[in-house]
Design an enzyme around this catalytic site. Structure first.
Site, PDB file in Angstrom:
ATOM      1  N   PHE A  22       0.864  -1.183   0.000  1.00 41.53           N
ATOM      2  CA  PHE A  22       0.000   0.000   0.000  1.00 41.53           C
ATOM      3  C   PHE A  22       0.899   1.231   0.000  1.00 41.53           C
ATOM      4  CE2 PHE A  22      -3.157   3.015   1.586  1.00 41.53           C
ATOM      5  CZ  PHE A  22      -4.250   2.642   0.834  1.00 41.53           C
ATOM      6  N   ALA A  56       0.389  -1.662   5.769  1.00 43.02           N
ATOM      7  CA  ALA A  56       1.232  -1.458   6.949  1.00 43.02           C
ATOM      8  C   ALA A  56       0.754  -2.283   8.143  1.00 43.02           C
ATOM      9  CB  ALA A  56       1.275   0.025   7.309  1.00 43.02           C
ATOM     10  N   PHE A  57      -0.553  -2.472   8.263  1.00 42.36           N
ATOM     11  CA  PHE A  57      -1.099  -3.200   9.402  1.00 42.36           C
ATOM     12  C   PHE A  57      -0.582  -4.641   9.456  1.00 42.36           C
ATOM     13  CE2 PHE A  57      -4.427  -5.129  12.037  1.00 42.36           C
ATOM     14  CZ  PHE A  57      -4.505  -4.193  13.054  1.00 42.36           C
ATOM     15  N   VAL A  81       2.250   5.193   6.122  1.00 45.49           N
ATOM     16  CA  VAL A  81       0.877   5.443   6.547  1.00 45.49           C
ATOM     17  C   VAL A  81       0.686   6.947   6.425  1.00 45.49           C
ATOM     18  CG1 VAL A  81      -0.824   5.187   8.390  1.00 45.49           C
ATOM     19  CG2 VAL A  81       1.035   3.512   8.174  1.00 45.49           C
ATOM     20  N   ILE A  82      -0.213   7.343   5.530  1.00 49.15           N
ATOM     21  CA  ILE A  82      -0.412   8.765   5.240  1.00 49.15           C
ATOM     22  C   ILE A  82      -1.796   9.178   5.729  1.00 49.15           C
ATOM     23  CG2 ILE A  82      -0.482  10.503   3.407  1.00 49.15           C
ATOM     24  CD1 ILE A  82       1.379   8.555   1.798  1.00 49.15           C
ATOM     25  N   ALA A  85      -8.719  11.750   5.773  1.00 45.62           N
ATOM     26  CA  ALA A  85      -9.755  12.579   6.387  1.00 45.62           C
ATOM     27  C   ALA A  85     -10.425  11.916   7.585  1.00 45.62           C
ATOM     28  CB  ALA A  85     -10.806  12.930   5.336  1.00 45.62           C
ATOM     29  N   HIS A  88      -8.702   6.764  10.832  1.00 46.99           N
ATOM     30  CA  HIS A  88      -8.066   5.496  10.462  1.00 46.99           C
ATOM     31  C   HIS A  88      -6.540   5.576  10.575  1.00 46.99           C
ATOM     32  CE1 HIS A  88      -7.727   1.649   8.415  1.00 46.99           C
ATOM     33  NE2 HIS A  88      -6.855   2.187   7.579  1.00 46.99           N
ATOM     34  N   PHE A 113      12.515   0.074  12.457  1.00 46.31           N
ATOM     35  CA  PHE A 113      11.265   0.746  12.099  1.00 46.31           C
ATOM     36  C   PHE A 113      11.517   1.762  10.992  1.00 46.31           C
ATOM     37  CE2 PHE A 113       7.917   3.906  12.668  1.00 46.31           C
ATOM     38  CZ  PHE A 113       6.804   3.113  12.826  1.00 46.31           C
ATOM     39  N   ARG A 127      10.742  11.947   2.628  1.00 47.40           N
ATOM     40  CA  ARG A 127      11.435  11.016   3.522  1.00 47.40           C
ATOM     41  C   ARG A 127      11.820   9.704   2.832  1.00 47.40           C
ATOM     42  NH1 ARG A 127       8.631  14.602   5.838  1.00 47.40           N
ATOM     43  NH2 ARG A 127       8.982  15.323   7.971  1.00 47.40           N
TER      44      ARG A 127
END
EC number: 2.5.1.78
Length: 154
Positions: A22, A56-57, A81-82, A85, A88, A113, A127
């Site tokens: 993702f 990511a989960f 993880v971005i 709205a 989540h 990490f 990044r």
């Protein structure tokens, strides 16, 4: 007094890399940075395995499984993880962070990490090899140093 410190030498070490599909554009850039750091530090391609997970989960579970096999001196976790709205982002970012930390403690193997948690896609791009360096590279460097430090303690 004896001081122990990890060395940045990856020769002879084995690494597992868990990367989220993702936000794949970011994940692939992080993976490229990690692979570059490992190879420049002496790791051989045959001693690196890459595990691609849906999001990511899913990273902590695969990281723990990889670390628990005994085949790796360290595991590197990469993804992004971005914020959107909805809340989540908060749930995923928190659980991934806690899960990765827990996996390393449970397995007794260094798990680094390299999961970005950003407010915008632009911050993630910065990044992942743009303005702010490559956090995949940084995660690989941390994994190399920790693997060597743990070996010194044995």
């Amino acid at each position: 007094m004896k001081i122990y410190e990890g060395k940045l030498l990856a020769q002879g070490l084995r690494f597992g890399i868990v990367v989220s599909r993702f936000n794949d554009f970011i994940g692939e850039r992080l993976l490229g940075g990690a692979l570059d750091a490992l190879k420049r530090s002496g790791a051989e391609e045959k001693n690196i395995d890459v595990f691609k997970v849906p999001g990511a989960f899913e990273i902590p579970l695969v990281a723990k499984k990889a670390a628990s096999t005994g085949r790796y001196d360290a595991v590197i976790c990469l993804g992004a993880v971005i914020r959107g709205a909805t809340p989540h982002f908060d749930y995923v970012a928190n659980e991934v962070s806690k899960g990765i930390a827990h996996a390393g403690l449970e397995a007794g193997v260094p798990i680094s990490f390299g999961v970005l948690t950003t407010d915008t896609i632009e911050q993630a791009i910065e990044r992942a090899g743009s303005k702010s360096g490559n956090k995949g590279w940084d995660a690989a460097v941390a994994a190399i140093e920790m693997a060597n430090l743990i070996k010194q303690m044995s």
